[in-house]
Write a protein that holds these residues in place. Structure first.
Motif, mmCIF file in Angstrom:
data_model
loop_
_atom_site.group_PDB
_atom_site.id
_atom_site.type_symbol
_atom_site.label_atom_id
_atom_site.label_comp_id
_atom_site.label_asym_id
_atom_site.label_seq_id
_atom_site.Cartn_x
_atom_site.Cartn_y
_atom_site.Cartn_z
ATOM 1 N N LEU A 48 9.064 41.440 -9.835
ATOM 2 C CA LEU A 48 8.539 40.142 -9.423
ATOM 3 C C LEU A 48 7.968 40.202 -8.014
ATOM 4 C CD1 LEU A 48 8.285 37.172 -10.373
ATOM 5 C CD2 LEU A 48 10.477 36.729 -9.259
ATOM 6 N N LEU A 49 8.557 41.029 -7.167
ATOM 7 C CA LEU A 49 8.055 41.187 -5.805
ATOM 8 C C LEU A 49 6.621 41.731 -5.818
ATOM 9 C CD1 LEU A 49 8.466 41.269 -2.723
ATOM 10 C CD2 LEU A 49 9.505 43.534 -3.017
ATOM 11 N N ALA A 50 6.373 42.783 -6.590
ATOM 12 C CA ALA A 50 5.025 43.355 -6.669
ATOM 13 C C ALA A 50 4.047 42.366 -7.295
ATOM 14 C CB ALA A 50 5.056 44.651 -7.467
ATOM 15 N N LEU A 51 4.497 41.605 -8.277
ATOM 16 C CA LEU A 51 3.625 40.613 -8.896
ATOM 17 C C LEU A 51 3.189 39.574 -7.879
ATOM 18 C CD1 LEU A 51 2.217 39.129 -11.181
ATOM 19 C CD2 LEU A 51 4.437 38.203 -11.879
ATOM 20 N N GLU A 52 4.132 39.049 -7.094
ATOM 21 C CA GLU A 52 3.776 38.046 -6.094
ATOM 22 C C GLU A 52 2.890 38.647 -5.006
ATOM 23 O OE1 GLU A 52 4.066 35.010 -6.439
ATOM 24 O OE2 GLU A 52 5.571 34.830 -8.016
ATOM 25 N N ALA A 53 3.139 39.910 -4.637
ATOM 26 C CA ALA A 53 2.275 40.570 -3.659
ATOM 27 C C ALA A 53 0.860 40.726 -4.206
ATOM 28 C CB ALA A 53 2.863 41.928 -3.292
ATOM 29 N N ALA A 54 0.743 41.075 -5.487
ATOM 30 C CA ALA A 54 -0.576 41.206 -6.107
ATOM 31 C C ALA A 54 -1.305 39.866 -6.142
ATOM 32 C CB ALA A 54 -0.437 41.774 -7.519
ATOM 33 N N LEU A 55 -0.588 38.817 -6.501
ATOM 34 C CA LEU A 55 -1.211 37.489 -6.553
ATOM 35 C C LEU A 55 -1.649 37.035 -5.168
ATOM 36 C CD1 LEU A 55 1.182 35.712 -9.093
ATOM 37 C CD2 LEU A 55 -1.094 36.660 -9.541
ATOM 38 N N ALA A 56 -0.835 37.350 -4.150
ATOM 39 C CA ALA A 56 -1.210 36.986 -2.779
ATOM 40 C C ALA A 56 -2.449 37.755 -2.336
ATOM 41 C CB ALA A 56 -0.035 37.255 -1.838
ATOM 42 N N ALA A 57 -2.513 39.040 -2.676
ATOM 43 C CA ALA A 57 -3.680 39.855 -2.311
ATOM 44 C C ALA A 57 -4.934 39.360 -3.012
ATOM 45 C CB ALA A 57 -3.416 41.317 -2.644
ATOM 46 N N ILE A 58 -4.798 39.007 -4.281
ATOM 47 C CA ILE A 58 -5.938 38.492 -5.037
ATOM 48 C C ILE A 58 -6.429 37.189 -4.432
ATOM 49 C CG2 ILE A 58 -6.611 37.499 -7.267
ATOM 50 C CD1 ILE A 58 -4.756 39.605 -8.576
ATOM 51 N N ALA A 59 -5.494 36.311 -4.061
ATOM 52 C CA ALA A 59 -5.873 35.031 -3.453
ATOM 53 C C ALA A 59 -6.575 35.246 -2.121
ATOM 54 C CB ALA A 59 -4.634 34.169 -3.270
ATOM 55 N N GLN A 60 -6.110 36.217 -1.344
ATOM 56 C CA GLN A 60 -6.723 36.497 -0.052
ATOM 57 C C GLN A 60 -8.138 37.052 -0.209
ATOM 58 O OE1 GLN A 60 -4.657 39.428 2.323
ATOM 59 N NE2 GLN A 60 -5.364 38.521 4.232
ATOM 60 N N GLU A 61 -8.359 37.809 -1.271
ATOM 61 C CA GLU A 61 -9.676 38.397 -1.516
ATOM 62 C C GLU A 61 -10.626 37.430 -2.209
ATOM 63 O OE1 GLU A 61 -10.950 41.460 -0.824
ATOM 64 O OE2 GLU A 61 -9.163 42.063 0.308
#
Length: 333
Positions: A48-61
């Protein structure tokens, strides 16, 4: 999610409109708007940690809102290998409910291995701790319903996407050489044997060819095997020139094997910690995700999660065991 799957005409997930029929799980995509971001997230296994990090990175991009909002393809294997399998599954379901037309989930081998016989859950793959977790909570109505929903959802989830620029997206691989004559003769991309190869096969980083092993589901392929499949797919009207996949838990969390330079191959997984069945390497890892680039391999993005956060969410059991076993300074041997 139950209501969404019951909806007339289907749930309307990303690329569902390209299905040749409701049961089509090997989807030939007619068009991909390269102006709209398309992200690919590999194996999560309860991370879940990696999933939230991925979603945050996608939102930032992806600044702004509305039509530019990103689309995401998950490469499957959402649970098992400890971690937070239930929470990860529910988080992906939440994303689907928010915007089904922007989410595609390809089934991984752990996903399709989960089953329910009306009494208990089971899995045909190991580790299978998510099935064990569900069975331990059968008295909880919502747990049982979630497990049954997962089985139903992955039964019809795509096994492969053929994009118009030649990119093949799958959890694992492609139909191996012993199936080519049958596939070319029948034209049936939904042959169960073909679907299994999309979901189970492993990439050998340097071998030219590997003989299919139909006595197990872990057959490997080499770079000439991939080239032969690309030639077959082109003859059948589905040109394939490159591929993105998950399944193999690379220590660096992504790999582009040089041996596949003629027909490039990217493996990407989104795992922030060493899985219990991974023997070597550091406990903290750098998960990756990939962004679609038309006519090329997807662009890899690395997610640098602080090691202290990874350790807090996923304590290193092996380190704890070592600390217990190690004698304190000055102790008698």
């Amino acid at each position: 999610m139950e209501s969404l799957l019951d909806r007339a005409g289907g749930p309307g997930l990303l690329f569902d409109r390209d299905r040749a029929s409701p049961d089509d799980r090997s989807i030939q995509v007619a068009e991909v708007d390269a102006a709209l971001p398309l992200w690919i997230v590999g194996d999560l296994h309860g991370d879940l940690l990696a999933l939230e990090a991925a979603l945050a990175a996608i939102a930032q991009e992806t600044p702004g809102s509305g039509a530019e909002q990103p689309r995401i393809v998950f490469l499957g294997d959402l649970f098992d290998d400890e971690g937070f399998g239930l929470e990860t599954l529910l988080r992906v379901f939440e994303l689907i409910l928010q915007a089904p037309e922007r989410i595609c989930v390809i089934a991984g081998n752990h996903d399709v291995a989960l089953s329910y016989d009306g009494v208990r859950f089971a899995s045909s793959v190991s580790p299978a701790d998510f099935a064990d977790f569900l069975n331990a909570h059968l008295s909880h109505e919502w747990m049982e319903r979630t497990g049954k929903l997962a089985v139903r959802f992955f039964a019809t989830a795509p096994r492969a996407l053929f994009l118009p620029d030649g990119l093949l997206i799958a959890h694992a691989g492609f139909p191996l050489g012993d199936l080519h004559e049958r596939l070319e003769g029948s034209g049936d991309w939904n042959d169960p044997a073909c679907l299994a190869d999309f979901t189970w096969t492993r990439a050998h980083p340097t071998a030219r060819r590997k003989l299919p092993n139909r006595f197990s589901r872990g057959s490997q392929f080499g770079y000439q095997d991939f080239a032969a499949f690309c030639d077959l797919a082109a003859r059948m009207g589905r040109p394939v020139t490159h591929m993105v996949r998950g399944h193999d838990h690379i220590e660096e969390r992504y790999a582009i094997p040089p041996a596949y330079r003629a027909r490039p191959l990217l493996t990407t997984v989104a795992l922030s910690r060493r899985l219990p069945r991974e023997t070597f390497g550091p406990h903290e890892r750098t998960p990756t995700l990939a962004r679609f680039v038309e006519g090329s391999l997807p662009q890899v993005h690395r997610l640098h999660i602080p090691a202290a956060l990874v350790d807090a969410i996923f304590p290193d059991a092996s380190a704890e065991d070592s600390a217990v076993a190690k004698p304190s300074p000055g102790a008698c041997p």
